[in-house]
Every structure is written in C-alpha cells, then in structure tokens.
Motif scaffolding. Structure first.
Motif, mmCIF file in Angstrom:
data_model
loop_
_atom_site.group_PDB
_atom_site.id
_atom_site.type_symbol
_atom_site.label_atom_id
_atom_site.label_comp_id
_atom_site.label_asym_id
_atom_site.label_seq_id
_atom_site.Cartn_x
_atom_site.Cartn_y
_atom_site.Cartn_z
ATOM 1 N N THR A 18 0.829 -1.207 0.000
ATOM 2 C CA THR A 18 0.000 0.000 0.000
ATOM 3 C C THR A 18 0.862 1.256 0.000
ATOM 4 O O THR A 18 0.628 2.204 -0.755
ATOM 5 C CB THR A 18 -0.926 0.009 1.231
ATOM 6 N N LYS A 103 0.655 4.560 13.265
ATOM 7 C CA LYS A 103 -0.392 3.818 12.552
ATOM 8 C C LYS A 103 -1.671 3.780 13.402
ATOM 9 O O LYS A 103 -1.591 3.829 14.626
ATOM 10 C CB LYS A 103 0.070 2.384 12.280
ATOM 11 N N PRO A 104 -2.848 3.590 12.794
ATOM 12 C CA PRO A 104 -3.041 3.507 11.342
ATOM 13 C C PRO A 104 -3.100 4.889 10.703
ATOM 14 O O PRO A 104 -3.644 5.824 11.288
ATOM 15 C CB PRO A 104 -4.378 2.789 11.212
ATOM 16 N N ASP A 106 -3.568 6.852 6.593
ATOM 17 C CA ASP A 106 -3.832 6.602 5.181
ATOM 18 C C ASP A 106 -2.862 7.435 4.340
ATOM 19 O O ASP A 106 -2.135 8.287 4.852
ATOM 20 C CB ASP A 106 -5.292 6.893 4.816
ATOM 21 N N MET A 107 -2.867 7.200 3.044
ATOM 22 C CA MET A 107 -1.897 7.853 2.170
ATOM 23 C C MET A 107 -2.087 9.364 2.134
ATOM 24 O O MET A 107 -1.137 10.094 1.880
ATOM 25 C CB MET A 107 -1.998 7.273 0.755
ATOM 26 N N GLN A 108 -3.298 9.842 2.407
ATOM 27 C CA GLN A 108 -3.525 11.290 2.418
ATOM 28 C C GLN A 108 -2.780 11.964 3.563
ATOM 29 O O GLN A 108 -2.544 13.168 3.532
ATOM 30 C CB GLN A 108 -5.029 11.589 2.532
#
Length: 203
Positions: A18, A103-104, A106-108
């Motif tokens: 990912t 984490k977690p 996201d890519m944004q």
C-alpha cells in the motif's frame, strides 16, 4: 515528474504494498523491503534520498536500520509505527528521525509527511556515505564488524529460512573453513549478494 528516491520498509506486506503504490502514484521512485537486512542491502546499492521505516520487525529492527543509514550512508529517515510509548518516542528522538507517524494512517496523511521530510532533509553535500569496509589506512572498527556480521546473518536467515542462531553458526563454519575472520567472511558474503543483485549489463 520524479520527486525523489525513497526506501520503504515494513514487515507487513500488505502495508508495504500500500505504501509503495501510494508513494509511487505520488511521484516518488520507491524501493521496498519487508525486512531490515534487505533494506540495508538496497540502501547500499541504490542510495535512496529518504527512508520510511517500520520499527518492530524480525531480525534487524527499524531502529537498527535507521542507525546504519545515519552512520554509514547519511540517509535521513522517518518512522511509521503502531507503537507510541515513551521509550519508543525517546529512541526515535535520539536517532534523529525527521518525523514519527503513528499507525493507522492513510496515504492522504503519509504523502504530505513524506513531502515535508524531503523538504527538510539534509542537503546532498551532507550525505557523503561512509564506506562499510575498512580502508587500508583505517583500523577495523569492532562496531562496524558487528554490523557487517548482523547483515550477513540476516541474509542467511532470509535466503535459507534459518533461525538467527543457525545462521550465525553457518557463518562461523564458513569463516573457519576458509580460515578467515568472522567479519571478513561476513563482508565477503554481503558483497557477493550485492553483486548478484545488480542487473546484468545486456547490450
């Protein structure tokens, strides 16, 4: 447009895929590894401009990889981890990470953090690598020897599915069979793996 070369390391292959895909889509040239030993080999061969490291991995940890990148290749790094306890944070600060992402995510969230790390990383003239092998004029370093042995043990572990103890024992037997010092045999092994990893020069 290529924004730069980044090494991404995480032992969770889904997370790794990912991250690699997301950063490639964002314009980065991505090198990826699912363990610390391969990460160091990739870094030595390809000289990334930045590294994004998971912390807790089997074999060499993200902290081990970060220390090696800092001390021998002058590659800046940031961490991505599910752990945010005081001890972990203190170690992150001591190593000099550019950022610490929990984490977690996201890519944004990750892409802007990587872009900021690239913007604030040391200049290229400050990234002069330190050779792994001792030069003729330099006395061997016990710490450096230990790092070379650790990398070689990791290579044997992953290539032959051995435990760390079994891999170390195999390395010792190889060095004894060829009448070499353990660190010398380890360096020969690491250099051989790097040589095999280089693409063939096909015209």
């Amino acid at each position: 447009m290529n924004k730069g070369k980044i090494l991404v390391v995480d032992d969770d292959r889904l997370v790794l895929a990912t991250l690699a895909y997301g950063l490639a889509q964002a314009g980065y040239d991505v090198l990826d590894a699912d363990n610390g030993d391969d990460a160091i080999l990739l870094a030595r061969e390809h000289r990334p401009e930045l590294a994004l490291l998971d912390i807790r991995m089997e074999g060499l940890s993200g902290f081990d990889v970060a220390a090696y990148l800092r001390d021998h290749l002058r590659v800046p790094f940031l961490f991505l981890s599910a752990f945010s306890d005081d001890e972990t944070i203190a170690k992150v600060r001591a190593l000099g990470a550019l950022a610490y992402l929990v984490k977690p995510l996201d890519m944004q969230q990750i892409v802007p953090a990587v872009e900021a790390a690239f913007a604030h990383r040391p200049q290229p003239q400050d990234l002069t690598p330190v050779p792994l092998a001792p030069t003729v004029a330099t006395a061997p370093s016990p710490v450096l020897d230990q790092q070379v042995v650790a990398i070689a043990v990791g290579v044997l572990m992953h290539r032959y599915s051995l435990s760390r103890g079994a891999a170390l024992e195999r390395l010792k037997k190889l060095s004894e069979a060829e009448n070499r010092e353990l660190a010398e045999q380890a360096l020969r092994l690491v250099e051989a793996v790097e040589l095999l990893a280089q693409p063939a020069n096909v015209k």
